[in-house]
Every structure is written in C-alpha cells, then in structure tokens.
Design a protein around this motif. Structure first.
Motif, mmCIF file in Angstrom:
data_model
loop_
_atom_site.group_PDB
_atom_site.id
_atom_site.type_symbol
_atom_site.label_atom_id
_atom_site.label_comp_id
_atom_site.label_asym_id
_atom_site.label_seq_id
_atom_site.Cartn_x
_atom_site.Cartn_y
_atom_site.Cartn_z
ATOM 1 N N LEU A 194 3.629 -16.762 3.312
ATOM 2 C CA LEU A 194 4.559 -15.787 3.881
ATOM 3 C C LEU A 194 4.043 -14.365 3.723
ATOM 4 C CD1 LEU A 194 8.144 -16.838 2.724
ATOM 5 C CD2 LEU A 194 7.413 -16.397 5.060
ATOM 6 N N ALA A 195 3.478 -14.091 2.522
ATOM 7 C CA ALA A 195 3.143 -12.710 2.184
ATOM 8 C C ALA A 195 2.095 -12.115 3.118
ATOM 9 C CB ALA A 195 2.655 -12.633 0.737
ATOM 10 N N LEU A 196 1.259 -12.968 3.697
ATOM 11 C CA LEU A 196 0.221 -12.426 4.573
ATOM 12 C C LEU A 196 0.847 -11.650 5.735
ATOM 13 C CD1 LEU A 196 -2.835 -12.315 4.843
ATOM 14 C CD2 LEU A 196 -2.713 -14.232 6.389
ATOM 15 N N PHE A 197 2.020 -12.119 6.182
ATOM 16 C CA PHE A 197 2.657 -11.405 7.282
ATOM 17 C C PHE A 197 3.861 -10.575 6.880
ATOM 18 C CE2 PHE A 197 0.341 -14.741 9.528
ATOM 19 C CZ PHE A 197 -0.364 -13.946 10.414
ATOM 20 N N THR A 198 4.531 -10.962 5.790
ATOM 21 C CA THR A 198 5.749 -10.223 5.474
ATOM 22 C C THR A 198 5.510 -9.038 4.550
ATOM 23 O OG1 THR A 198 6.256 -11.705 3.637
ATOM 24 C CG2 THR A 198 7.225 -12.246 5.748
ATOM 25 N N PHE A 199 4.428 -9.050 3.783
ATOM 26 C CA PHE A 199 4.138 -7.904 2.921
ATOM 27 C C PHE A 199 3.822 -6.716 3.811
ATOM 28 C CE2 PHE A 199 1.143 -5.384 0.303
ATOM 29 C CZ PHE A 199 1.985 -5.126 -0.764
ATOM 30 N N GLN A 200 4.408 -5.567 3.491
ATOM 31 C CA GLN A 200 4.369 -4.478 4.460
ATOM 32 C C GLN A 200 3.242 -3.479 4.248
ATOM 33 O OE1 GLN A 200 7.778 -3.310 6.205
ATOM 34 N NE2 GLN A 200 9.005 -5.025 5.549
ATOM 35 N N ASN A 201 2.541 -3.585 3.112
ATOM 36 C CA ASN A 201 1.540 -2.553 2.855
ATOM 37 C C ASN A 201 0.128 -3.110 2.731
ATOM 38 O OD1 ASN A 201 3.432 -0.345 2.700
ATOM 39 N ND2 ASN A 201 4.127 -1.289 0.793
ATOM 40 N N HIS A 202 -0.195 -4.070 3.578
ATOM 41 C CA HIS A 202 -1.552 -4.606 3.533
ATOM 42 C C HIS A 202 -2.571 -3.546 3.917
ATOM 43 C CE1 HIS A 202 -1.126 -8.759 2.570
ATOM 44 N NE2 HIS A 202 -0.249 -8.983 3.514
ATOM 45 N N ILE A 203 -3.704 -3.556 3.223
ATOM 46 C CA ILE A 203 -4.829 -2.718 3.647
ATOM 47 C C ILE A 203 -6.043 -3.625 3.796
ATOM 48 C CG2 ILE A 203 -6.358 -0.809 3.053
ATOM 49 C CD1 ILE A 203 -4.110 0.482 1.569
ATOM 50 N N PHE A 204 -6.393 -3.892 5.034
ATOM 51 C CA PHE A 204 -7.552 -4.744 5.296
ATOM 52 C C PHE A 204 -8.786 -3.861 5.409
ATOM 53 C CE2 PHE A 204 -4.007 -7.261 6.795
ATOM 54 C CZ PHE A 204 -4.316 -8.517 6.335
ATOM 55 N N ASN A 205 -9.649 -3.928 4.418
ATOM 56 C CA ASN A 205 -10.888 -3.155 4.468
ATOM 57 C C ASN A 205 -12.047 -4.136 4.516
ATOM 58 O OD1 ASN A 205 -13.263 -1.795 3.651
ATOM 59 N ND2 ASN A 205 -12.004 -0.107 2.907
ATOM 60 N N PRO A 206 -12.685 -4.284 5.669
ATOM 61 C CA PRO A 206 -13.686 -5.354 5.836
ATOM 62 C C PRO A 206 -14.795 -5.304 4.794
ATOM 63 C CG PRO A 206 -13.227 -4.278 7.920
ATOM 64 C CD PRO A 206 -12.534 -3.472 6.873
ATOM 65 N N LEU A 207 -15.280 -4.089 4.495
ATOM 66 C CA LEU A 207 -16.372 -3.991 3.536
ATOM 67 C C LEU A 207 -15.929 -4.463 2.154
ATOM 68 C CD1 LEU A 207 -19.297 -3.119 3.595
ATOM 69 C CD2 LEU A 207 -18.611 -0.836 2.872
ATOM 70 N N PHE A 208 -14.732 -4.043 1.756
ATOM 71 C CA PHE A 208 -14.211 -4.436 0.452
ATOM 72 C C PHE A 208 -14.015 -5.951 0.402
ATOM 73 C CE2 PHE A 208 -11.008 -4.922 -2.877
ATOM 74 C CZ PHE A 208 -11.489 -4.067 -3.849
ATOM 75 N N ILE A 209 -13.503 -6.506 1.484
ATOM 76 C CA ILE A 209 -13.246 -7.948 1.516
ATOM 77 C C ILE A 209 -14.555 -8.731 1.428
ATOM 78 C CG2 ILE A 209 -12.381 -9.821 2.987
ATOM 79 C CD1 ILE A 209 -10.232 -7.743 3.947
ATOM 80 N N CYS A 210 -15.579 -8.281 2.235
ATOM 81 C CA CYS A 210 -16.884 -8.950 2.174
ATOM 82 C C CYS A 210 -17.441 -8.860 0.765
ATOM 83 C CB CYS A 210 -17.870 -8.292 3.127
ATOM 84 S SG CYS A 210 -17.458 -8.603 4.824
ATOM 85 N N GLY A 211 -17.364 -7.655 0.206
ATOM 86 C CA GLY A 211 -17.874 -7.452 -1.145
ATOM 87 C C GLY A 211 -17.198 -8.381 -2.127
ATOM 88 N N ALA A 212 -15.884 -8.526 -1.988
ATOM 89 C CA ALA A 212 -15.140 -9.357 -2.922
ATOM 90 C C ALA A 212 -15.567 -10.814 -2.806
ATOM 91 C CB ALA A 212 -13.647 -9.220 -2.651
#
Lengths: 641, 641
Positions: free
Chosen positions: B387-405
C-alpha cells in the motif's frame, strides 16, 4: 472562554511513547496479579471471588494509588485556547507554534463544565481509555465467544423461553427502570437537587435500557464449575447473550429518539421511528453477521471437498475464520449497523455451520483463540471498571439517584423474570420451577456491556450521574451476587454435579443406536422451531456442512443433478450420524473426546431413565412452541440406582 | 506560516468511527484475498510467491486503486493555523471553536516542506498507519515468535557462527553500505542533485544500519517446506533473528550519534558514546527480556510442583505466559531500552526454560497463539508495504540514490558472508561449503524490520529518500530473490527433503539408549559454549525446569538441604531423559509426536551412519568454539542404503 498564555513544556515523541508503555504495564501487572490470585483461589476451591471480581478489586486498589499517590504534574494542560479562524473542528489540526508545525488529531467534544476535569493529574488522564476502545476492541471478542460457545442443542430447545426473556424481558426491564427512575428524578427536582430541564423521561429510559444488559459471567463460571443443571445454565446464558444485543440496540434507538416539540410529551411519530430503528438495526445486524458466517462456511466447505484439504493448513483456515468474523463486525459498523450484534449472530452461525467443516486442529485453534481473547478482554474491562471509580474525573455521586437505581434495577429484574416465567410455564411442558426463577432473579448481574454503554457518553451531567450509578451497581452485583452464588445454589436446592454433556452424549448414543431419522429429531422440538429446524436440517446443513442427509434424498426428484453437485461426498457415508448433535464443548475438552464416547455408545452412568425418557415425552405435541425439555429437579427421583 | 480562514466541515464521532471500520475492512479484505491465493498456490505446489509476497502484491494493487480512483475529498485540511499564545505543543489541546470546546491530541511534528503532503485525499491519510504501530504492535509478536521457535540444539551448536554473522556481519554490512552510499551522495552533490549539507556520513551509516536488517521469511518458509539441510536453515534463521536485534539497536545508536562540531568530521568521544549506547542498550534489553522469562519459568515451575497443577487451568497458564512476555517488551520500552530486542531474548529464554514446565495443552496453545499472531502481523506489514508505495505522500525517487543503494546492499551482503565464512571455516571442523555461502548471500532479503526502521522517521528529505529506496529494495528482494529460491536451491545443488527433526530424534534415541550423562552432551559442543552449557545444565535447568540432573547430585555436598528444596520431585525420575533434547517443533506438529517417536528409539531411516557419526566426531576438541556439527552435502555419499 478563558484565554490563558502559559508555557507548557514540549513533549517529545519518546516521552509519549514511554508513558503508553507504563500504562499498559500497569494493566499487565494487574492482570498478572489477578491470574495469580485466581489460581490460588481455584487451588483452594474458594468460589466467592471470580476472576472478574478479582480484576475489579485490583483495579480499584490501583486506581486509589494512582489517584492519591501520584502527583498532579500537568496542571497547565487544562487551559482552553481560542481560535478565531476556525468555524468548526477539523479532523486534523496543523498548528504553527514558534515556527514549528505540530499535527493534532481530533479526539472529542467537551462540555464547558467538564473542562476543569482536565486539569490535574496527567497519569489519571493517561489511564483513561477512549470509550470507543470498549466497543471496537474489547467487547467484540467477548460477544463472539459467547455466540460461538452457545451449546446449540440445549439452546435451541429453550429458544422460545430465551427469546421471550431476551426481547420481552429486556423491554419490560427497560420500561420499569425508566418509570421508577422518572419517579425518583421527579422527587429530586422537588427537593431541588436537580433541575427539571436536565433530566427527561427519555434519559430515564436510556438509563433503563443500559441497565437492562445483564452479564452474569461470574454466575455462569460457577455454574460451569459446579455443573449446575444444564437447562438453568442454558436459560441464563442464552438470555444474557441475546439480552446484550437487545440492550445495545435499544440504547441506541432511545438515544436517537428525538421528539420534535416538548421532550417530555409523547411523540407517536418519533416513537415509531425509534421502534423502526430498533427493528431495522437488529435485523440488519443479524443479517450481516450471519451472512459472513455463511460465506465462511461455504469457503471452508468448498476447501474440504472440491479442492484440497485446507485442514492441511490450519493456520490459513484459522486466519480466514478470524478475518471473516472480524469483517462481519467491521462491515456492520461501516454500514451504520451494530457491529456487536452482528458479531454475536456471526458467532452463533459459525458454530452451527462452519465449525462442522473445520479440521480438528482448527476447531481447537479457533475455540482456544477466542477463549483466550475473551479471557483477556473480560479481565481488562473489569480491571478498568475498578480503576474508573477513582481515575474517572467527572463522577457525580447523587445518593437519591443511586438508591433509586438500586431499587429500580431489582424491581425491574423481578418484573422481568417472575411474570414471564409464569407466562412461559403456561406453555411449557417442563415448567421453570420456582427455585430456577429465584436463581435467575438473583443472577441479574450487571457487567461489561452496561459499563461500556454508560461510558460511551459521559459528557452531560445526567450522563455522568448515570455512569457513576451504573458503576456502583456493577460493583455491588458482581461482588455481592457473584460471591453469593454458591450459597444461593445450596439454599435454593438446585442440583449440582450434573455432567452438562451427559444428556447429549447419552442421547447421541441412543440416536446412533436406534438409527435415527429426521422424524425423531423433529419430534423433540416445538412446532415454531421445528419448521426452521426441518429446513435447516434438510437443506442448509447439507449445503453448508458435511452433516445431515444428502441433498439427493431431501430435494424433490427433479432437482437431483443440482443436488448431487452440491452434496458433499462424505454426507452419503455419514448420514446416520446427525450433525446437529455435535456442539462446542465449552472449556478445554476436545471434541474428539465427545465423538469417541458418543460412538462407543455407552448410554448411561446413573441417569439412564431420565434422559431416555426425555426423547419420548417430547413426542407429545401441542405446547406453545417454547422449547420442550424436561427439567430434572431432584435427580434421585428419576435415577433408578 | 500561511494564515488561512477556511470552513472545514465538522466531523462527528460517528463518521470518524465508521471510517476506521472501512480502513480495517480494506486490510481484512486484502488479507482474506492473500490467504485464499496462498491456499490456491499451496494447493498447486507453486512456490514462486510466498504469502508475504502475495500480501505485498495485493497491497500494491489496492494502493493503486485508492490513489487513483478515490477522490481528493478533503483538500482543505492541509491548512496551518497560527497560535500565538502557545510556546510549544502540549500533549492535549483544548480549543474553543464557535463556543464549543474540542479536544485535540498531539500526534507529531511536521516539517514545513511536508505540510503540502497533507493536502489531498482523506482516504490516503486514513490508510496511513502511525509508524509507532509497527514497533509497538506488529513487530513484537513476529520477533517473539522467531525467538520462541528457534530450534535450540541446532541453534546452540552453530551459536558461534550465528553470533559472528549477526554482530560482525551486520556491522560490516552497515559500514560497507554507509561508505558506498557516501560515495554516491558525493557524486550526487557533484552533479547538483543534492546539497552537501543535507546528507552527512552519519545519514549514510543510518541508511546502512537499517538496510542491514535481513528478513528472509520467504526463503525460510521454502526451506521449511522443502526440508532443506537443517544447518543451513539454522544458520540463516539464527542470523536473521539476531541480526534484526543488532540492526535495530545499531540504527538507534547511530541516530543519536551527535558529534559536537563538524558533522562530517570524526568525533572520537561521540563515537565511543554511541558504541557505549549500543552495548548498554543491547545488554540491558537482553537482561530485561531474559529476566522476565526466568520469572515466568519460576512461576510455572512452582505451579507444577509445590502448589497444584496450573496445567488444570491452561487458560491461566497461557494468559500468564502471554502477559509476562508482553511485560518484558513494555518494561524495556518504559526503561528506555529496546523492547523488540527484549522480547526476542524473552522468547528464546521462554523456549529454553518455561516451555518445559508448561502443560501439554499450554505448550500447544502458546505455540499456536504466537504462530497466529506472527502470521497476521507479518501479512499486515507486507500488505502495508504494498500500500505504502502508492499511499505514502512524500516519496522521493532519486534514481542515482536507488541504483547506489542496490549496489551497496549486494556488495555489503557479499562483504558480510564470504569473508566471515572464510574466517569461520578456519575454525569450524564442519566447514560452511561454498554452495551454502552462495545461498546465504542470495538470502539477504530485506523485509519488515528494514521497512519499520525506515518509516519510523520520514520527516526530512534524506529520510524520505531513504524510505522510498528501502521500500523498493524490499519489493525487489522479496519478489525476485524470494521467488527464485527454489531454482537457486536446485542450481546450487543443496540437498532437500531432510527431515529437520530426524537428526534430533535419532540422537535423542541414541542418547536415551546409551544412558547419556553430562559428559557426552558436553563433548558435543565447543569450549566457549560448553562452559555456559555446563552451568545451564547443572544449575539453571534443574532450578527452572523439571529436566536435567537433580540439584542434589550437581551441587556440593554441603548444599544438600537447599538443593533438595529446589529440586523438582520429577527430576529424580526423569534424569535419564535430558531436557535439552526437547525443542519446539516449528509448524503444526505436536510435541507429543516427537516425544513418542524419540522414546520408541528407532534411530534411522536412511541416514543412520551420518548422524551417529556426528556425536562421535565432535568429541575431538580444539576448534574455535564456533559450533561443531558436520554438514552433509551429498547425502548419497553417507547413506549406506
């Protein structure tokens, strides 16, 4: 109101959280203490204090300690702030305080005269539950468990009497309490203790309806322990279970009764609207609860036959059972009905159909799970009641009102039990004897439901007075009547030591021996119930469970293809074993225990004559449809040994 | 901030309540759907989707629906009000709005940049749990269940390796992730995606510690189902259980690490304070958890012997067990320690001592109760993650950070498993083979703990970025790695179909046959562990349980009067049967099952040679103290058949 500028120390999240832990720890500690005490009492066969009474006692002591030992640390928090910008209260309030935004959540509306109660001890405030917790978390498992553990055969035999006590009796009780209280209120107005406009007749009726919810948990526990006569047990248990449902819906209907003009005058339109509300909510909740149970039965039935054994995954089975039963509650609430009533009938229906489809493991798991939840919830409520006497901040002790309430409650119970028993005895072949009536009169304890209904609304002064009074009545009845159950049983010469399952066992044995068909089963019951019973036995049971005759034999010839599709393959093999004889054994016994003894067919120990007579005498018909099952008062008269 | 006067429609309590019912109904519906799906999958032996993965999938779909189908009904609620009179946020706020006082409760502090997130869909807001629910309600039963169901014998044999992976491994993982992420953050600052001051090295370490909590629930479920090699199972399960505790305390210690000057410079004092915090909290929580368990063991032990059978009241016994275990959690929280760590060690200790004292009925009840709570809580969390992937309101998708992680997480897992396995293999007689290492590397799933740690604080933008990234890593690892477990097992040629209890059974049988004394038991284990084991076996077990040798034989002569007082009468009779061989069977099997087969002494089916060899080879000493238990890679080499 007052505009006060005060510095209130900031509370970081950690502190909030740790305080929550401390409160819960207090409750845990009280419950552990209760369990240890009760175990000691049980050990010494000391029956004057039931666990609920013990929980209440410990709660009382703890409340006293919290009240007078802890300090009034948070005096400033009772100030009221003015907010000119808002026109009404939003659900979430964002407030900017010294350049930092805080989120606040709406809790409730407070009457001006209650604002002062908020000053003072932070610990007292923390120990105060939100009243909705009772209705949404604590009561549902208790009520579900009650429904799920109704002993079906005995319950259905006494159904007429139970329904009479539950519906008519509760209505009588409500009206009698309402009238008597109205008299007392008039007297209080006369002596200047109360203002006329504060207390209407509908308020008295409201009090009557909430005080009509009996909760003889203490008495029933002792009955169970001492193996008191099964019919007395069933009458009392059945009455208390259904009566809760009636009282809850009645209280709600009365609280929304709003005559247009003079609140003291009778408004026929509003009255009938309330009656309509009552019927609508009751029927709706009943339908909601039982339909969820039917869905569960269908799923569990399907699992067992057409697909695979869900019983290989008892965890999934139990999970499904739990979630669907809970959904019944939530759906009813979401639809504006009464969740507790829904969950009650869901429990009854689950026990009647779904229970038969569960794997042995799940049968035990569900029973133990709900038993455990019931145990915890019940003790938490009674613990909280003890606490509330000292921690609730807006008590109004009015001696005249309290005296009036005590008188009203006992008179109302008498007006419920004796006249209705007289009427029922006109129709019953097996009369309800005098001593049973006295015992039922005596067992009019008030408990969790009355408390939960009273605490739901403590905003106005009349409601606070009612709450205080209800609390005192609960204390008195639980301790005095609860503690006096064993002496009362002796005094009234009610037989104890009856194996509550023996009748059923012997009967099941004689049934399986005599190759019972539907006719004998039918003949045992009264006409009103028999119609439904026949339908249930012929159609519902075979569709929803593995018991009963195969549909191919009960449906007309031309339905055969459909019938064959719907019938469980096991039904053909098992058709001699009537599913209606299975029931839920109340405490800690496994069903296997019963089944094995039922099939080895050893019908009687020392009471052969009595139970076998039951089935035969019942074949005589013509009674009022109010259950027919011979009551044995003096077993030595019947037993040949 | 903004001063806005807007009319917000009043919400009466009923409406609030019904909305709560609807939300819960949504979760119930998702869980029911999950159960039905999983049942279908299990039915078809389809192992690519575990129930947690299914729950996550359904949660995702439901989140999508709520997000894009329901309307943004409550746009006005995001306004911030000014309150000049307040200097800081009180816990309870009384506000006078149009002459009616409303009570508001403090919820949390909000960053200014998150205020906008509060505008919008009321349903989205309602579906958002308070993060503290995870730590206070959902995680404790999961963690307790994990501790309670550790297979003791196998666990203690591999204790050294498990502790190494859990402590050293988690620390390595945390530092490696932190370093790699710091590199990526530097790169992001370089490309202008991030400002330097926003993301310190401690933030990177914080992310590293929360991403170090592995949760291979999917993998373990498949291992259990396929009966994968017990030592691999134990290594992985033990590591994941302890590693959660380490990661939680580590995250907390890092979050309170506050160097006085430059936050990027190394501050030795603050660093050692953090290390001290870590050790203090860990040891304190451990002590708190195990002492509650010891109290429970003592009470249940006393019950069984000196007083009466508490086993006659399994409800009281289960209630006591539940309440005391919960109290361990609450006490730890109230004392400022980590409740989850306390509850974990409470579970381990309860299983080691108290479990032996419980009545058979309570053994089953407690096991099933916690199993059920674990099942529900786990599925609710995974559902919520979806649920949280769509209902959480303050997502910050940063591609570089995600790849790094993603890179960091996998490299860190490799730096954890391979070097440590190499070191451990230097000391272990029974080496951890390559394919086990690959499987452990592969099983580095992230789940409930990482999510709960990440959602605990989503106030600042770096934290929101971390939360979004953590969520994506959980999704990826649960679905991809979880789904790939079965092919991976095949590919790595890890033997399956091992009866996880057979080693123990055979051993218990050979032990009871050869009249084992403490020396053989001792010889099986490594020296470090043996010291504790000897103490436990000689003193703790006899005092706390009915197993082990009577104290009269283990204590010196002059202690005899005390020893006789403390020894359970049953200990004399049962001394041949060593209590340490009993353990908790994980799923749905009854202990009786094991006990009966252990006593009938049928040692082997097709693997006699291998298990009997184990005990003997272990007598050779001199290993690093890191557990000694021969791993069987290719059963066909050992089995004589």
């Amino acid at each position: 109101m007052e505009k006060l500028k005060k510095y209130v120390s900031v509370k970081d999240e950690d502190q909030f959280y740790h305080q929550g832990a401390v409160e819960l720890l207090v409750f845990n500690f009280l419950l552990i203490l209760t369990i240890l005490t009760i175990w000691l009492f049980k050990n010494h066969r000391f029956r004057f204090l039931h666990e609920t009474g013990g929980a209440m006692l410990y709660g009382l002591v703890m409340g006293l300690i919290i009240r007078y030992v802890t300090k009034a640390s948070d005096v400033e928090s009772g100030t009221v702030y003015e907010c000119e910008k808002l026109k009404s209260g939003p659900s979430t309030l964002l407030i900017n305080i010294t350049n930092q935004v805080y989120e606040y959540q709406y809790k409730r509306e407070i009457s001006h005269h209650n604002v002062n109660g908020h000053q003072g001890n932070a610990m007292l405030q923390k120990m105060t539950f939100d009243p909705s917790i009772f209705f949404n978390i604590l009561l549902p498992p208790i009520i579900f468990h009650a429904g799920y553990s109704l002993k079906k055969r005995h319950f259905f035999r006494n159904l007429g009497s139970i329904l009479t006590y539950a519906f008519l009796g509760t209505a009588i009780s409500c009206i009698v309490i309402g009238l008597i209280m109205y008299g007392f209120v008039k007297a209080m107005v006369h002596t200047g203790q109360l203002k006329q406009w504060e207390f209407h007749f509908t308020d008295c009726l409201f009090f009557g309806s909430l005080m009509s919810a009996t909760d003889p948990v203490t008495v029933l526990a002792i009955f169970h322990e001492l193996h008191v006569d099964t019919d007395l047990y069933t009458l009392l248990f059945g009455e208390s279970v259904l009566n809760d449902a009636v009282a809850i819906v009645l209280t709600y209907s009365i609280s929304i009764y709003s005559p247009k003009e003079n609140p003291n005058a009778f408004d026929a339109a509003a009255f009938f609207q309330s009656v309509g509300n009552f019927l609508g909510i009751f029927a709706g909740s009943f339908a909601m609860g039982s339909s969820y149970a039917v869905v569960t039965a269908l799923i569990s039935f399907m699992h067992l036959t057409k697909f695979t054994k869900l019983c290989e995954f008892p965890m999934l089975e139990t999970g499904l059972f739990f979630l669907l039963s809970w959904s019944a509650f939530l759906s009813a609430e979401a639809a504006g009905l009464t969740g507790i009533v829904a969950v009650l009938f869901c429990g009854v229906t689950q026990a009647h159909y779904t229970y038969n489809n569960l794997s042995p493991d799940s049968k035990m798991r569900t029973k133990q799970l709900f038993e455990f939840m019931n145990f915890l919830a019940e003790n938490v409520i009674f613990c909280y009641m003890g606490l509330a006497l000292f921690t609730f901040q807006n008590h109004i002790f009015n001696p005249l009102f309290i005296c009036g309430a005590f008188v009203a409650v006992f008179l109302a119970r008498a007006c419920n039990i004796y006249p209705l028993s007289f009427l029922l005895n006109l129709g019953r072949k097996q009369k309800i004897p005098r001593n049973f009536q006295h015992m039922m009169m005596f067992s009019g304890l008030r408990g969790a439901i009355a408390f939960a209904l009273a605490i739901r609304d403590t905003d106005s002064q009349p409601k606070q007075m009612m709450f205080t009074t209800a609390l005192l009545i609960v204390f008195f009845t639980v301790w005095v009547f609860g503690g006096g159950t064993t002496p009362m049983l002796t005094w009234l010469q009610i037989r104890v030591g009856v194996d509550p399952d023996e009748d059923l066992k012997a009967e099941a044995a004689s049934q399986s021996a005599s190759n019972l068909d539907k006719n004998t089963t039918k003949a045992e019951s009264a006409w009103l119930f028999r119609i439904w019973y026949g339908f249930d036995h012929k159609y519902l049971k075979p569709i929803l469970t593995h018991t009963g005759p195969p549909l191919t034999t009960t449906l007309p010839e031309w339905c055969n293809p459909v019938a064959r599709l719907l019938t469980s393959p096991t039904a053909y093999g098992d058709q001699l074993k009537d599913g209606d004889t299975d029931y839920i054994i109340n405490n800690d016994e496994l069903t296997e225990n019963y089944e094995s003894s039922a099939h080895t067919a050893v019908p009687a120990r020392d009471r052969t004559g009595s139970t076998q007579a039951t089935g035969k005498e019942d074949i005589q018909e013509g009674d009022l449809g109010l259950g027919g099952y011979k009551l044995q008062l003096q077993p030595q008269m019947n037993s040949p040994a």
